[in-house]
Design a protein around this motif. Structure first.
Motif, short mmCIF file in Angstrom:
data_model
loop_
_atom_site.label_atom_id
_atom_site.label_comp_id
_atom_site.label_asym_id
_atom_site.label_seq_id
_atom_site.Cartn_x
_atom_site.Cartn_y
_atom_site.Cartn_z
N ASN A 290 0.79 -1.24 0.00
CA ASN A 290 0.00 0.00 0.00
C ASN A 290 0.82 1.28 0.00
O ASN A 290 0.27 2.35 -0.27
CB ASN A 290 -0.94 0.02 1.21
N ASP A 291 2.10 1.20 0.33
CA ASP A 291 2.86 2.45 0.44
C ASP A 291 4.33 2.22 0.06
O ASP A 291 4.82 1.09 0.03
CB ASP A 291 2.77 3.01 1.85
N LEU A 292 5.00 3.33 -0.21
CA LEU A 292 6.40 3.28 -0.64
C LEU A 292 7.32 2.75 0.45
O LEU A 292 8.33 2.10 0.17
CB LEU A 292 6.86 4.68 -1.07
N GLU A 293 6.98 3.04 1.71
CA GLU A 293 7.81 2.56 2.81
C GLU A 293 7.85 1.03 2.83
O GLU A 293 8.92 0.42 2.99
CB GLU A 293 7.25 3.09 4.14
N SER A 294 6.68 0.40 2.64
CA SER A 294 6.63 -1.06 2.60
C SER A 294 7.37 -1.60 1.38
O SER A 294 8.05 -2.62 1.45
CB SER A 294 5.17 -1.54 2.59
N GLN A 295 7.22 -0.90 0.27
CA GLN A 295 7.92 -1.31 -0.96
C GLN A 295 9.43 -1.32 -0.75
O GLN A 295 10.11 -2.31 -1.07
CB GLN A 295 7.56 -0.34 -2.09
N LYS A 296 9.95 -0.25 -0.19
CA LYS A 296 11.39 -0.15 0.04
C LYS A 296 11.86 -1.20 1.05
O LYS A 296 12.94 -1.78 0.91
CB LYS A 296 11.75 1.25 0.53
N GLY A 297 11.03 -1.46 2.08
CA GLY A 297 11.39 -2.42 3.10
C GLY A 297 11.57 -3.82 2.52
O GLY A 297 12.55 -4.52 2.83
N VAL B 235 3.06 -15.70 -9.81
CA VAL B 235 2.75 -15.55 -8.38
C VAL B 235 2.51 -14.08 -8.05
O VAL B 235 3.32 -13.22 -8.38
CB VAL B 235 3.90 -16.10 -7.50
N LEU B 236 1.38 -13.82 -7.41
CA LEU B 236 1.03 -12.48 -6.94
C LEU B 236 0.90 -12.53 -5.43
O LEU B 236 0.21 -13.40 -4.88
CB LEU B 236 -0.30 -12.03 -7.57
N ILE B 237 1.56 -11.61 -4.73
CA ILE B 237 1.50 -11.55 -3.27
C ILE B 237 0.92 -10.20 -2.85
O ILE B 237 1.43 -9.15 -3.25
CB ILE B 237 2.90 -11.75 -2.65
N LEU B 238 -0.16 -10.25 -2.07
CA LEU B 238 -0.82 -9.04 -1.58
C LEU B 238 -0.69 -8.97 -0.08
O LEU B 238 -0.97 -9.94 0.62
CB LEU B 238 -2.30 -9.04 -1.98
N PHE B 239 -0.32 -7.78 0.43
CA PHE B 239 -0.11 -7.63 1.87
C PHE B 239 -1.27 -6.93 2.58
O PHE B 239 -1.63 -7.30 3.69
CB PHE B 239 1.18 -6.84 2.13
N ASP B 240 -1.82 -5.93 1.95
CA ASP B 240 -2.77 -5.09 2.67
C ASP B 240 -4.07 -4.91 1.89
O ASP B 240 -4.12 -5.11 0.68
CB ASP B 240 -2.16 -3.71 2.94
N LEU B 241 -5.08 -4.51 2.63
CA LEU B 241 -6.35 -4.20 2.02
C LEU B 241 -6.27 -2.84 1.35
O LEU B 241 -5.91 -1.84 2.00
CB LEU B 241 -7.46 -4.18 3.08
N PRO B 242 -6.56 -2.74 0.07
CA PRO B 242 -6.52 -1.43 -0.60
C PRO B 242 -7.71 -0.58 -0.22
O PRO B 242 -8.66 -0.42 -0.96
CB PRO B 242 -6.55 -1.81 -2.09
N ALA B 243 -7.70 -0.04 1.00
CA ALA B 243 -8.82 0.75 1.48
C ALA B 243 -8.61 2.23 1.13
O ALA B 243 -8.41 2.56 -0.02
CB ALA B 243 -8.97 0.56 2.99
N ALA B 244 -8.64 3.10 2.12
CA ALA B 244 -8.53 4.53 1.85
C ALA B 244 -7.15 4.88 1.31
O ALA B 244 -6.14 4.52 1.91
CB ALA B 244 -8.80 5.32 3.12
N THR B 245 -7.09 5.58 0.18
CA THR B 245 -5.81 5.97 -0.40
C THR B 245 -5.57 7.47 -0.29
O THR B 245 -4.54 7.96 -0.72
CB THR B 245 -5.75 5.57 -1.89
N ASN B 246 -6.51 8.22 0.29
CA ASN B 246 -6.29 9.64 0.53
C ASN B 246 -7.06 10.05 1.78
O ASN B 246 -7.90 9.30 2.31
CB ASN B 246 -6.71 10.48 -0.69
#
Length: 641
Positions: free
Chosen positions: A355-362, A414-425
């Motif tokens: 859901n966010d760049l921080e998780s992507q970088k991690g 293979v697709l891996i999803l971590f979080d629910l794509p809820a509120a984005t703003n």
């Protein structure tokens, strides 16, 4: 040197299908039957509509349909056509497909207008080729595409964020003094809680997820100071254009607060204030899911969009096959990283969406440090995904990319999803968390999720494993009420995945199921039969009933759009009339918080009428604010009387 000559472009064809028969350089055999039926439906019911939407699930080739409509109108009607994609990566991908795969003339336009080549501009403006560009190139103050006859919006359900950016100013804490200067400018009208959270240097987790809004009535005496402040600090900023769009219409905007940023934006974007959008003869919206609650109308600021129904039984079936894995149904959440690494070691290529760049970088850092696999992000594959698809062992890690990335067949299994794509703003977050108006965004969230699930299954024979690594996302998918919102085949895939994820004792044994699925041999055949059996049982039991919440939201949408334009023109009486229509529409208990919001806006409009000299509206604005307060327990500042 010799003269340039021109060959006549014949237009003696009656349909996109007939036109396409002459395109011998294409690399596809032809148009699928259901694609042809959708084109027939468009020609019969949509070709002369100003706003028309086409619905086709992910992986059914809606891009080809859109490009054929574009090419037909370009040639037959001599129109300038712009095909609009959410991201640059999609612009390049679509342009490449158009030319290389479909044999249709198209030009990609990305970057600054000044960087467009003279030849490309001439080919588009003279109607010799389709232009393919991004949303941001349409919704800005100096668009090259002014005068376009046809706008075709691909992945239309994704458009709201790109569109609203043209009428949004975001003051980020990390960007410097402007955030703090804004707080000081409005300090006197903030509640104690709001000011305390905004000024904390060491926020708690609750502070980081907190959001709120400033009461518009209290902002009246602050508008001049806000204008002076932002005129100065944004004059050299990229946001100077969006600021110029809302500067004189602050009364029609909301001011949202969070620890990370302050956002100023209208609830619905006034898209008809944009010359390119307004002057187009027709606007075509293509989506994998159009929804039933009016989200498309709200996102694009259009009162009514003609919807063309699906032409095949996609309501019951999926494109391709997915094997759902829910590791956290048997293993502890603290084992997530170990499970992720084990999965990554067993496949050639995979896609991870966070859901966010921080998780992507991690995740990228972990994969790099542990030498698990090469990693790519959105920027790495923007112009071409070949570097990823040609890698022997790699993972694409993408933040907030729930749609638009196509990885068919062996490109990615293979697709891996971590979080629910809820509120984005912050606006969505405020509506969901403070007003309990989640129902308003259910379809938007569902659309993001369905789009994400289709990234690696791009045809009827394609297949991919989908691994759900987040507790919130797993619980949301498996909740019976939520599960019923999906089509029967997707329900069957999820149920089958749940059955095979429970009571697992050893992670390596569990991952043997992944191996059997990816081999897609005889061992998988019985599983396939089981999924189809579950699907058919669901179809047989299905009792289609109307969702009253969505029905009421859809009815309200046109009035919400009209209200926003009246508010933009300071016609508060007409805006108030439309709000009354909204309030009459949204009566279901799940929409109580949403009624609260509209009573609040009604109170603001009545207050403006009172300020203009009509004392009869004193009692009205007080009553609206009281009713707004009665609709919610999480917002304690609605009633200022």
């Amino acid at each position: 040197m010799q003269f340039v000559t021109r060959k006549r472009d014949t237009t003696n064809f009656a349909s996109p299908q007939e036109m396409y028969d002459d395109y011998k350089s294409r690399k596809i055999k032809g148009i699928q039957d259901y694609q042809s039926k959708m084109l027939d439906s468009y020609m019969e019911k949509g070709i002369d509509k100003s706003d028309v939407a086409l619905e086709l699930p992910t992986g059914t080739g809606k891009t080809l349909i859109g490009l054929l409509i574009a090419e037909y109108r370009r040639r037959k009607r001599r129109e300038r056509v712009v095909y609009v994609c959410p991201t640059n990566q999609l612009v390049y991908q679509t342009a490449n497909y158009s030319v290389e795969k479909y044999g249709i003339k198209a030009i990609a336009f990305t970057g600054a207008r000044a960087e467009y080549s003279a030849e490309d501009k001439m080919r588009y403006t003279s109607g010799q080729a389709i232009a393919i560009t991004n949303y941001s190139s349409i919704f800005n103050t100096n668009s090259f595409f002014e005068g376009a006859d046809v706008l075709i919006f691909d992945d239309a359900h994704s458009g709201e964020g790109y569109i609203s950016a043209n009428w949004t100013v975001e003051l980020q804490r990390e960007s410097g003094d402007v955030y703090y200067k804004m707080i000081e400018e409005i300090k006197s009208i903030l509640t104690e809680e709001q000011y305390n959270v905004l000024t904390k240097e060491s926020p708690s987790q609750d502070d980081l997820v907190w959001c709120d809004m400033v009461h518009s009535v209290k902002l009246h005496d602050k508008y001049l100071g806000i204008k002076n402040l932002l005129d100065e600090v944004l004059k050299e900023s990229r946001q100077k254009f969006s600021w110029s769009n809302i500067r004189d219409n602050l009364f029609a905007c909301n001011v949202y607060l969070s620890w990370k940023s302050i956002i100023i934006r209208p609830y619905i974007s006034p898209t008809f204030a944009n010359n390119v959008f307004r002057s187009a003869k027709t606007r075509i919206y293509m989506s994998a899911t159009l929804g039933e609650s009016g989200e498309l109308e709200r996102a694009y600021g259009v009162e009514h969009i003609e919807r063309l129904p699906m032409v095949k039984d996609w309501n019951n079936k999926n494109i391709g096959r997915r094997f759902f894995m829910f590791p956290l149904a048997s293993f502890k959440e603290e084992e997530s990283l170990r499970i992720l690494c084990k999965i990554a070691s067993r496949v050639n290529r995979g896609l991870i969406i966070v859901n966010d760049l921080e998780s992507q970088k991690g995740i990228q850092n972990i994969f790099r440090e542990k030498h698990i696999a090469d990693t790519f992000n959105g920027h790495d594959i923007e112009k071409s995904k070949e570097s990823f698809t040609h890698s022997e062992h790699a993972f694409a890690v993408m933040a907030n990319r729930f749609d638009g990335i196509d990885f068919p067949d062996d490109e990615c299994r293979v697709l891996i999803l971590f979080d629910l794509p809820a509120a984005t703003n912050i606006q969505e977050k405020f509506m969901i968390t403070r007003l309990a108006a989640r129902a308003l965004f259910e379809e938007r969230i569902k659309a993001r999720l369905i789009q994400a699930l289709g990234r690696c299954t791009r045809s009827q024979t394609d297949y991919a494993a989908v691994c759900i690594m987040g507790d919130g996302l797993m619980n949301s998918l498996l909740a019976p009420k939520n599960l019923e919102e999906f089509n029967p085949e997707l329900q069957a895939e999820i149920i089958f995945g749940q059955d095979n994820s429970m009571d697992q004792k050893d992670i390596d044994e569990y991952l043997e199921l992944l191996k059997m699925f990816l081999n897609h041999g005889e061992e998988w055949e019985k599983a396939e039969e089981s999924i189809l059996s579950i699907r058919d049982d669901i179809i047989d039991k299905n009792d289609e009933t109307n969702n009253l919440v969505f029905t009421q939201l859809f009815k309200a949408a046109k009035h919400e759009v009209k209200m926003q334009y009246f508010l933009w023109k300071k016609d508060y009486v007409s805006a108030l009339s439309e709000i009354e229509n909204i309030l009459k529409s949204v009566q279901e208990p799940e929409l109580k918080g949403y009624r609260g919001y509209w009573n609040y806006v009604a109170g603001c409009c009545a207050y403006e009428i009172y300020r203009e000299g009509n004392p009869l509206y004193v009692a009205k604005y007080k009553d609206y604010f009281r009713r707004a307060s009665d609709c919610t327990i999480a917002v304690n500042w609605f009633n200022i009387t």
